[in-house]
Scaffold this motif. Structure first.
Motif, PDB file in Angstrom:
ATOM      1  N   LEU A   1     109.441  78.229  52.975  1.00 19.63           N
ATOM      2  CA  LEU A   1     108.251  78.516  53.766  1.00 19.63           C
ATOM      3  C   LEU A   1     107.099  77.697  53.194  1.00 19.63           C
ATOM      4  CD1 LEU A   1     107.269  80.504  56.064  1.00 19.63           C
ATOM      5  CD2 LEU A   1     106.264  81.817  54.200  1.00 19.63           C
ATOM      6  N   GLU A   2     106.538  76.831  54.018  1.00 21.20           N
ATOM      7  CA  GLU A   2     105.436  75.983  53.562  1.00 21.20           C
ATOM      8  C   GLU A   2     104.598  75.515  54.744  1.00 21.20           C
ATOM      9  OE1 GLU A   2     107.462  72.884  51.473  1.00 21.20           O
ATOM     10  OE2 GLU A   2     108.130  71.894  53.283  1.00 21.20           O
ATOM     11  N   LYS A   3     103.443  74.996  54.418  1.00 18.22           N
ATOM     12  CA  LYS A   3     102.551  74.457  55.442  1.00 18.22           C
ATOM     13  C   LYS A   3     103.171  73.181  56.003  1.00 18.22           C
ATOM     14  CE  LYS A   3      97.868  72.956  56.301  1.00 18.22           C
ATOM     15  NZ  LYS A   3      96.518  72.794  55.819  1.00 18.22           N
TER      16      LYS A   3
ATOM     17  N   TYR B   1     105.766  77.723  57.712  1.00 18.60           N
ATOM     18  CA  TYR B   1     106.996  77.609  58.499  1.00 18.60           C
ATOM     19  C   TYR B   1     108.180  77.504  57.544  1.00 18.60           C
ATOM     20  CZ  TYR B   1     110.691  75.739  61.423  1.00 18.60           C
ATOM     21  OH  TYR B   1     111.885  75.555  62.077  1.00 18.60           O
ATOM     22  N   GLY B   2     109.252  78.230  57.841  1.00 19.74           N
ATOM     23  CA  GLY B   2     110.478  78.148  57.061  1.00 19.74           C
ATOM     24  C   GLY B   2     111.639  78.694  57.857  1.00 19.74           C
TER      25      GLY B   2
ATOM     26  N   GLN C   1     113.776  81.269  62.334  1.00 18.92           N
ATOM     27  CA  GLN C   1     112.690  80.364  62.027  1.00 18.92           C
ATOM     28  C   GLN C   1     111.431  81.218  61.937  1.00 18.92           C
ATOM     29  OE1 GLN C   1     112.520  76.664  64.308  1.00 18.92           O
ATOM     30  NE2 GLN C   1     114.445  77.275  65.277  1.00 18.92           N
ATOM     31  N   ILE C   2     110.766  81.167  60.811  1.00 17.96           N
ATOM     32  CA  ILE C   2     109.548  81.942  60.615  1.00 17.96           C
ATOM     33  C   ILE C   2     108.380  80.997  60.821  1.00 17.96           C
ATOM     34  CG2 ILE C   2     108.251  83.433  59.048  1.00 17.96           C
ATOM     35  CD1 ILE C   2     111.089  84.451  59.789  1.00 17.96           C
ATOM     36  N   PHE C   3     107.452  81.381  61.693  1.00 19.92           N
ATOM     37  CA  PHE C   3     106.358  80.519  62.116  1.00 19.92           C
ATOM     38  C   PHE C   3     105.072  81.322  62.121  1.00 19.92           C
ATOM     39  CE2 PHE C   3     103.678  78.975  65.568  1.00 19.92           C
ATOM     40  CZ  PHE C   3     103.693  77.602  65.388  1.00 19.92           C
ATOM     41  N   ALA C   4     104.057  80.857  61.392  1.00 14.86           N
ATOM     42  CA  ALA C   4     102.751  81.510  61.436  1.00 14.86           C
ATOM     43  C   ALA C   4     101.879  80.784  62.443  1.00 14.86           C
ATOM     44  CB  ALA C   4     102.087  81.487  60.060  1.00 14.86           C
ATOM     45  N   ALA C   5     101.254  81.557  63.315  1.00 17.28           N
ATOM     46  CA  ALA C   5     100.410  80.969  64.349  1.00 17.28           C
ATOM     47  C   ALA C   5      99.078  80.496  63.799  1.00 17.28           C
ATOM     48  CB  ALA C   5     100.183  81.970  65.475  1.00 17.28           C
TER      49      ALA C   5
END
Length: 140
Positions: free
Chosen positions: A113-115, A122-123, A134-138
């Protein structure tokens, strides 16, 4: 906290054909589409010349549902069976980190998980049952 789970389809160089097919067959509306070559130069440099026209990321709206589609994720080589993953969109980076850490406890990390250029966090993790998340920060 806000979470959204979205089906994410990986194609093997045929995403553009699949998008057109979904447009015709399912009335899909293309919300966003970008090729690898249209992305940041440092990212595009990781790919071969013939891959630059591949779809890096696309978002389709089909009825009330959103799906995502792409040709390649370098860390997850295409093979039958891994074409579909679930993209978990967290509204905050802190929530993305929490979800990522919980999934990685018993899962297998595909990408840390990284920018990235497209998300502040995202990771990817494959859970103990073989499902790729897929983990995604908005946003931050």
């Amino acid at each position: 906290m806000s979470l959204q789970l979205t089906p994410y389809i990986l194609m093997n160089g045929e995403a553009k054909k699949a998008i057109e097919y979904y447009r015709e067959a399912l009335g899909a509306e293309v919300i966003f589409q970008q090729t690898i070559g249209e992305g940041p130069e440092d990212e595009a440099a990781k790919f071969q010349e013939h891959e630059l026209d591949f779809v890096a990321h696309a978002v389709l709206k089909i009825g009330e549902t959103t799906i995502m589609i792409a040709d390649i994720i370098p860390e997850l080589p295409f093979q039958n069976g891994n074409q579909l993953s679930i993209c978990v969109t967290a509204s905050e980076v802190s929530e993305a980190k929490r979800l990522y850490e919980k999934l990685r406890e018993q899962g297998k990390v595909v990408t840390e998980l990284e920018k990235t250029y497209f998300s502040p966090a995202y990771g990817m993790v494959i859970d103990p049952f073989g499902v790729t998340f897929q983990i995604f920060a908005a946003r931050t």
